[in-house]
Each structure stands twice: as structure tokens, then as C-alpha cells.
Design an enzyme around this catalytic site. Structure first.
Site, PDB file in Angstrom:
ATOM      1  CE  LYS A  79      58.410  43.587  19.655  1.00  0.00           C
ATOM      2  NZ  LYS A  79      58.043  44.967  20.014  1.00  0.00           N
ATOM      3  NE  ARG A  91      61.614  44.361  25.605  1.00  0.00           N
ATOM      4  CZ  ARG A  91      60.455  43.801  25.295  1.00  0.00           C
ATOM      5  NH1 ARG A  91      60.371  42.517  25.063  1.00  0.00           N
ATOM      6  NH2 ARG A  91      59.364  44.540  25.222  1.00  0.00           N
ATOM      7  NE  ARG A  97      49.710  46.736  23.049  1.00  0.00           N
ATOM      8  CZ  ARG A  97      51.019  46.584  22.836  1.00  0.00           C
ATOM      9  NH1 ARG A  97      51.442  45.926  21.774  1.00  0.00           N
ATOM     10  NH2 ARG A  97      51.902  47.091  23.676  1.00  0.00           N
ATOM     11  NE  ARG A 143      51.186  44.795  27.369  1.00  0.00           N
ATOM     12  CZ  ARG A 143      52.249  44.648  26.589  1.00  0.00           C
ATOM     13  NH1 ARG A 143      52.144  44.025  25.435  1.00  0.00           N
ATOM     14  NH2 ARG A 143      53.420  45.132  26.947  1.00  0.00           N
ATOM     15  NE  ARG A 176      55.951  48.943  27.445  1.00  0.00           N
ATOM     16  CZ  ARG A 176      54.658  49.042  27.088  1.00  0.00           C
ATOM     17  NH1 ARG A 176      53.856  49.887  27.682  1.00  0.00           N
ATOM     18  NH2 ARG A 176      54.191  48.287  26.131  1.00  0.00           N
TER      19      ARG A 176
HETATM   20  P1  AMP Z   1      56.247  43.026  25.637  1.00  0.00           P
HETATM   21  O1  AMP Z   1      54.951  42.287  25.725  1.00  0.00           O
HETATM   22  O2  AMP Z   1      57.220  42.373  24.702  1.00  0.00           O
HETATM   23  O3  AMP Z   1      56.042  44.490  25.372  1.00  0.00           O
HETATM   24  O4  AMP Z   1      56.934  42.915  27.087  1.00  0.00           O
HETATM   25  C1  AMP Z   1      56.315  43.475  28.225  1.00  0.00           C
HETATM   26  C2  AMP Z   1      57.363  43.735  29.298  1.00  0.00           C
HETATM   27  O5  AMP Z   1      57.959  42.485  29.694  1.00  0.00           O
HETATM   28  C3  AMP Z   1      58.520  44.604  28.874  1.00  0.00           C
HETATM   29  O6  AMP Z   1      58.226  46.001  28.972  1.00  0.00           O
HETATM   30  C4  AMP Z   1      59.597  44.179  29.881  1.00  0.00           C
HETATM   31  O7  AMP Z   1      59.334  44.749  31.153  1.00  0.00           O
HETATM   32  C5  AMP Z   1      59.344  42.673  30.007  1.00  0.00           C
HETATM   33  N1  AMP Z   1      60.156  41.921  29.026  1.00  0.00           N
HETATM   34  C6  AMP Z   1      59.718  41.255  27.916  1.00  0.00           C
HETATM   35  N2  AMP Z   1      60.740  40.690  27.253  1.00  0.00           N
HETATM   36  C7  AMP Z   1      61.864  40.990  27.955  1.00  0.00           C
HETATM   37  C8  AMP Z   1      63.255  40.704  27.771  1.00  0.00           C
HETATM   38  N3  AMP Z   1      63.708  40.015  26.709  1.00  0.00           N
HETATM   39  N4  AMP Z   1      64.124  41.182  28.700  1.00  0.00           N
HETATM   40  C9  AMP Z   1      63.705  41.886  29.772  1.00  0.00           C
HETATM   41  N5  AMP Z   1      62.410  42.207  29.992  1.00  0.00           N
HETATM   42  C10 AMP Z   1      61.495  41.776  29.095  1.00  0.00           C
END
Ligand code: AMP
Length: 222
Positions: A13, A88, A127, A162, A174
């Protein structure tokens, strides 16, 4: 134009959103990136959010939604925006519809990325991301390695893994959350006739760069 990225972790994404952002000039708004920046800067929001993120859980809406609203109100997001990682949940999607309605806008295009599960896990484990919060370039140790090991090609900062990518429990948590809580959004946006589903996979030699080009030409280019 309001564009959303949908798809499990590791489907690309961020890659697709980054390319589309360069092509359109519209900002890529990644909730994960905003959280990580706050965590690196040890802000109150970052300290609170990290309790959830490190374990692979969703950050509660009372933290996430006001953060998104304030980002969408910024000047650079008025003409167009590419949301990556938000919404989400169906509740977040409904909230987003409400927010956009007050600005006479709506979600125009949802790009849903799919990748086989085994490929996703390998990709997440491989990654690496740039530690410079203003760069955020992403690499893959096998598919897209940096020219010099451990160093970002763009800015020379150190590459890191990360915290939530280094722990298999967190990755699986996740992916489960994605399947249970986020994937109903596919149906939500299908009903609204704004969804395009694109497979991203090494097996069929169709990667994020290809999807970005195709989607841009078909749905975004004027
Ligand atoms: P990502 O980089 O999109 O994988 O996001 C990393 C982490 O941030 C996720 O595993 C969630 O813990 C948190 N996170 C990101 N976007 C959201 C969202 N829209 N709602 C809740 N938690 C989020």
C-alpha cells in the site's frame, strides 16, 4: 480526489500510495507513519499509541480519528489526498464519510491490494525502512535491496526494521485483525462502486509499481 489504499500489511500500500502521491502532487497520509513519527519524537500521542502498535493492535479511535481530521484539514490535502492505513474499521469508514461530507467531498477511489499470505509474511520480515522520518523510503532485502547494505539510497540514513515487523507474533496478530476487522471494508466500498481490486505478487510478476501505473492511467489521469 480522495483515494484510499486497502489491503493487508505487506501488500505494498505504501509503495503504491507513494508513487501516486508523486504523480499527482497530492499528499500520502499514512496513519502508521504519523504514529511512528510521534513515537520517534516521544510525544504524548506517540507514547500512548506505541502501547498498541508494538503489540500489533489497533490504536483506539479517540486517538486516531482526531489525528486524521486535523491532517485532512491541512492546506496541502484540499485538492486531493491518498489515505494509507485509514480507515481500518467500518466505524472509521463511516466517520470518514461524515468528515468528508462536511467538506462536500467523498471517497472517490479505493485501491484494494491482495497478496498470497505466505508472500506477505516473507515480505514483512524482509522489510526495512529508512530511519529518517522525512524520507521513510521502504526496501525489501530480497526484492528491492538498498545499493549499500543498511543505508538508505535516497538520504544516506540508517535502515531499520520496524519493531512490529520484527516480531512474528505481532505480524500474525496484525494479519488476523486485518482479516476480521478491516477486510469487511472491501464489501463496504464495493457497495459504493468505488473499489478496484489489484493483485500484487511476485509469482505473477505484478508489483506495486505496476499497479500504480495502471491505476493512475485508468482512474486518475485527467
Ligand atoms: P501501518 O504502518 O499502516 O501498518 O500501521 C502501523 C500500526 O499503526 C498498526 O498496526 C496500528 O497499530 C496503527 N494504526 C495505523 N493506522 C491505524 C488506524 N486507522 N486505526 C488504528 N490503528 C492504526
Amino acid at each position: 480526489m480522495v483515494i484510499l489504499m486497502l489491503g493487508a500489511q505487506g501488500t505494498g500500500k505504501g509503495t503504491v500510495a507513494g508513487i501516486l502521491s508523486k504523480k499527482t502532487g497530492w499528499p500520502q497520509v499514512s496513519t502508521g507513519d504519523i504514529f511512528r513519527k510521534n513515537i520517534a519524537e516521544e510525544t504524548d500521542l506517540g507514547i500512548e499509541a506505541n502501547k498498541y502498535i508494538a503489540a500489533g493492535n489497533l490504536v483506539p479511535d479517540d486517538i486516531t480519528i482526531p489525528m486524521v481530521i486535523s491532517r485532512l484539514n491541512e492546506k496541502d490535502a484540499q485538492e486531493g489526498v491518498i489515505l494509507d492505513g485509514f480507515p481500518r474499521t467500518v466505524e472509521q469508514a463511516e466517520k470518514l464519510d461524515e468528515i468528508l461530507k462536511t467538506q462536500n467531498k467523498k471517497v472517490d477511489l479505493v485501491i484494494n491490494l491482495t497478496t498470497p499470505r505466505e508472500e506477505i509474511i516473507t515480505r514483512i520480515l524482509n522489510r526495512r525502512v529508512c530511519s529518517n522520518q522525512n524520507c521513510k523510503a521502504t526496501y525489501n532485502l530480497t526484492m528491492h535491496p538498498p545499493k549499500k547494505e543498511g543505508i538508505c539510497d535516497n538520504c544516506g540514513f540508517k535502515l531499520i526494521q520496524r519493531e512490529d515487523d520484527s516480531n512474528e507474533e505481532s505480524i500474525k496478530n496484525r494479519l488476523n485483525i486485518y482479516n476480521k476487522i478491516t477486510s469487511p471494508l472491501v464489501e463496504y466500498y464495493k457497495q459504493k462502486n468505488v473499489l478496484t481490486t489489484q493483485e500484487v505478487s511476485e509469482v505473477i510478476n505484478h508489483l506495486g509499481q505496476d499497479v500504480a501505473e495502471e491505476v493512475y492511467n485508468e482512474y486518475i489521469k485527467k
